[in-house]
Design a protein around this motif. Structure first.
Motif, mmCIF file in Angstrom:
data_model
loop_
_atom_site.group_PDB
_atom_site.id
_atom_site.type_symbol
_atom_site.label_atom_id
_atom_site.label_comp_id
_atom_site.label_asym_id
_atom_site.label_seq_id
_atom_site.Cartn_x
_atom_site.Cartn_y
_atom_site.Cartn_z
ATOM 1 N N ARG A 19 46.095 39.358 38.601
ATOM 2 C CA ARG A 19 45.862 39.940 37.275
ATOM 3 C C ARG A 19 45.677 38.868 36.195
ATOM 4 O O ARG A 19 45.370 39.184 35.055
ATOM 5 C CB ARG A 19 46.996 40.887 36.929
ATOM 6 N N PHE A 20 45.828 37.594 36.586
ATOM 7 C CA PHE A 20 45.621 36.474 35.664
ATOM 8 C C PHE A 20 44.345 35.699 35.989
ATOM 9 O O PHE A 20 43.992 34.771 35.271
ATOM 10 C CB PHE A 20 46.820 35.514 35.728
ATOM 11 N N ASP A 21 43.684 36.047 37.079
ATOM 12 C CA ASP A 21 42.547 35.260 37.560
ATOM 13 C C ASP A 21 41.468 35.022 36.514
ATOM 14 O O ASP A 21 40.895 33.943 36.441
ATOM 15 C CB ASP A 21 41.933 35.890 38.808
ATOM 16 N N ASP A 22 41.183 36.009 35.677
ATOM 17 C CA ASP A 22 40.117 35.841 34.681
ATOM 18 C C ASP A 22 40.464 34.823 33.594
ATOM 19 O O ASP A 22 39.601 34.414 32.829
ATOM 20 C CB ASP A 22 39.759 37.190 34.046
ATOM 21 N N LEU A 23 41.716 34.374 33.545
ATOM 22 C CA LEU A 23 42.130 33.384 32.548
ATOM 23 C C LEU A 23 41.899 31.952 33.028
ATOM 24 O O LEU A 23 42.108 31.006 32.269
ATOM 25 C CB LEU A 23 43.604 33.578 32.199
ATOM 26 N N PHE A 24 41.482 31.811 34.280
ATOM 27 C CA PHE A 24 41.247 30.489 34.855
ATOM 28 C C PHE A 24 39.783 30.385 35.288
ATOM 29 O O PHE A 24 39.215 31.325 35.824
ATOM 30 C CB PHE A 24 42.185 30.252 36.049
ATOM 31 N N VAL A 25 39.186 29.208 35.065
ATOM 32 C CA VAL A 25 37.752 29.054 35.317
ATOM 33 C C VAL A 25 37.409 28.619 36.734
ATOM 34 O O VAL A 25 36.266 28.718 37.134
ATOM 35 C CB VAL A 25 37.107 28.066 34.310
ATOM 36 N N LEU A 50 38.651 28.116 41.093
ATOM 37 C CA LEU A 50 39.526 28.482 42.200
ATOM 38 C C LEU A 50 40.740 27.560 42.252
ATOM 39 O O LEU A 50 41.867 28.004 42.500
ATOM 40 C CB LEU A 50 38.754 28.424 43.523
ATOM 41 N N ALA A 51 40.531 26.275 41.982
ATOM 42 C CA ALA A 51 41.639 25.317 41.987
ATOM 43 C C ALA A 51 42.691 25.697 40.938
ATOM 44 O O ALA A 51 43.902 25.591 41.200
ATOM 45 C CB ALA A 51 41.125 23.904 41.738
ATOM 46 N N GLN A 52 42.262 26.146 39.766
ATOM 47 C CA GLN A 52 43.217 26.568 38.745
ATOM 48 C C GLN A 52 43.968 27.820 39.183
ATOM 49 O O GLN A 52 45.173 27.929 38.970
ATOM 50 C CB GLN A 52 42.501 26.840 37.420
ATOM 51 N N ARG A 53 43.263 28.763 39.771
ATOM 52 C CA ARG A 53 43.922 29.990 40.237
ATOM 53 C C ARG A 53 44.960 29.655 41.316
ATOM 54 O O ARG A 53 46.056 30.212 41.336
ATOM 55 C CB ARG A 53 42.884 30.993 40.728
ATOM 56 N N ARG A 54 44.626 28.720 42.199
ATOM 57 C CA ARG A 54 45.593 28.298 43.219
ATOM 58 C C ARG A 54 46.772 27.571 42.577
ATOM 59 O O ARG A 54 47.925 27.763 42.971
ATOM 60 C CB ARG A 54 44.912 27.388 44.234
ATOM 61 N N GLY A 55 46.490 26.722 41.589
ATOM 62 C CA GLY A 55 47.553 26.019 40.876
ATOM 63 C C GLY A 55 48.510 26.981 40.196
ATOM 64 O O GLY A 55 49.733 26.796 40.224
ATOM 65 N N PHE A 56 47.951 28.031 39.591
ATOM 66 C CA PHE A 56 48.791 29.039 38.945
ATOM 67 C C PHE A 56 49.699 29.717 39.963
ATOM 68 O O PHE A 56 50.888 29.924 39.721
ATOM 69 C CB PHE A 56 47.920 30.076 38.230
ATOM 70 N N ARG A 57 49.156 30.038 41.128
ATOM 71 C CA ARG A 57 49.954 30.683 42.172
ATOM 72 C C ARG A 57 51.071 29.765 42.670
ATOM 73 O O ARG A 57 52.196 30.199 42.901
ATOM 74 C CB ARG A 57 49.055 31.127 43.325
ATOM 75 N N ASP A 72 44.731 28.113 28.873
ATOM 76 C CA ASP A 72 45.432 28.502 27.657
ATOM 77 C C ASP A 72 46.767 29.158 27.996
ATOM 78 O O ASP A 72 46.810 30.323 28.411
ATOM 79 C CB ASP A 72 44.544 29.453 26.857
ATOM 80 N N ALA A 73 47.851 28.417 27.821
ATOM 81 C CA ALA A 73 49.186 28.935 28.133
ATOM 82 C C ALA A 73 49.521 30.153 27.274
ATOM 83 O O ALA A 73 50.204 31.074 27.736
ATOM 84 C CB ALA A 73 50.238 27.841 27.930
ATOM 85 N N GLY A 74 49.020 30.183 26.047
ATOM 86 C CA GLY A 74 49.254 31.335 25.175
ATOM 87 C C GLY A 74 48.636 32.604 25.733
ATOM 88 O O GLY A 74 49.246 33.679 25.697
ATOM 89 N N LYS A 75 47.430 32.493 26.271
ATOM 90 C CA LYS A 75 46.774 33.665 26.866
ATOM 91 C C LYS A 75 47.505 34.127 28.116
ATOM 92 O O LYS A 75 47.615 35.323 28.374
ATOM 93 C CB LYS A 75 45.314 33.356 27.183
ATOM 94 N N VAL A 76 48.016 33.179 28.905
ATOM 95 C CA VAL A 76 48.779 33.540 30.099
ATOM 96 C C VAL A 76 50.059 34.268 29.682
ATOM 97 O O VAL A 76 50.419 35.298 30.258
ATOM 98 C CB VAL A 76 49.093 32.300 30.967
ATOM 99 N N SER A 77 50.736 33.775 28.662
ATOM 100 C CA SER A 77 51.957 34.427 28.186
ATOM 101 C C SER A 77 51.650 35.805 27.606
ATOM 102 O O SER A 77 52.388 36.765 27.846
ATOM 103 C CB SER A 77 52.658 33.563 27.146
ATOM 104 N N ASP A 78 50.557 35.918 26.854
ATOM 105 C CA ASP A 78 50.171 37.230 26.318
ATOM 106 C C ASP A 78 49.920 38.226 27.438
ATOM 107 O O ASP A 78 50.338 39.382 27.365
ATOM 108 C CB ASP A 78 48.920 37.111 25.447
#
Length: 172
Positions: free
Chosen positions: A7-13, A15-22, A68-74
């Protein structure tokens, strides 16, 4: 966890960022003793594990990639409000708390001689002021802001950028 992270995938540009978030999310949720360190978040031993690829990837994600950490927190708060068990209601309260972590040296951002309540003394530390919403057994952070001591500003306490945690501008 995958369903939640997706549900956060669209906030990362990338695949590496999406994996990092996970990886970051997994580290935060894992029952570990030292969840404030990069090595622990990555599931590695302190010092000896610092050079491992998993630790380096997580370090790069947290400090070098643009997200954007703010967008992730929102988004996190949006998802909490969607659930009946965690949506705010009149029986809950907002709590403001400050907590400090002792630090050696002065190189860390926001470090200074400040009051450490849990130690009952003034010491070299970083203080973070948080707001949380709580009602019974439901508790989640809304906002966290490190307090920056006056000596970090060119004009000290008279600097227009200096804020105290009692100043409403601190939260903006």
């Amino acid at each position: 966890m995958e369903e939640y992270a997706a549900r956060f995938d669209d906030l990362f540009v990338s695949l590496a960022q999406r994996r990092g978030f996970r990886e970051y999310l997994t580290g935060l949720l894992a029952p570990r003793d030292r969840n404030k360190t990069i090595t622990c978040l990555a599931g590695a031993e302190p010092v000896t594990g610092a050079g491992l690829p998993t630790v380096q990837r997580l370090q790069f994600f947290l400090s070098e990639t643009a997200w954007d950490a703010g967008k992730v927190s929102d988004r996190r708060l949006e998802l909490l409000r969607e659930q009946p068990e965690t949506t705010p209601h009149d029986s809950g309260v907002i709590d403001i708390d400050d907590s400090g972590d002792r630090k050696d040296g002065t190189a860390t951002a926001h470090v200074g001689r400040q009051w450490l309540g849990r130690w009952g003394k003034t010491d070299n530390c970083v203080v973070t002021v948080t707001t949380v919403w709580t009602a019974g057994r439901v508790y989640y952070p809304l906002h966290a802001q490190p307090y920056t001591p006056a000596h970090h500003f060119p004009r000290g306490r008279s600097d227009p950028a200096f804020r105290t945690d009692g100043d409403p501008r601190f939260w903006l």
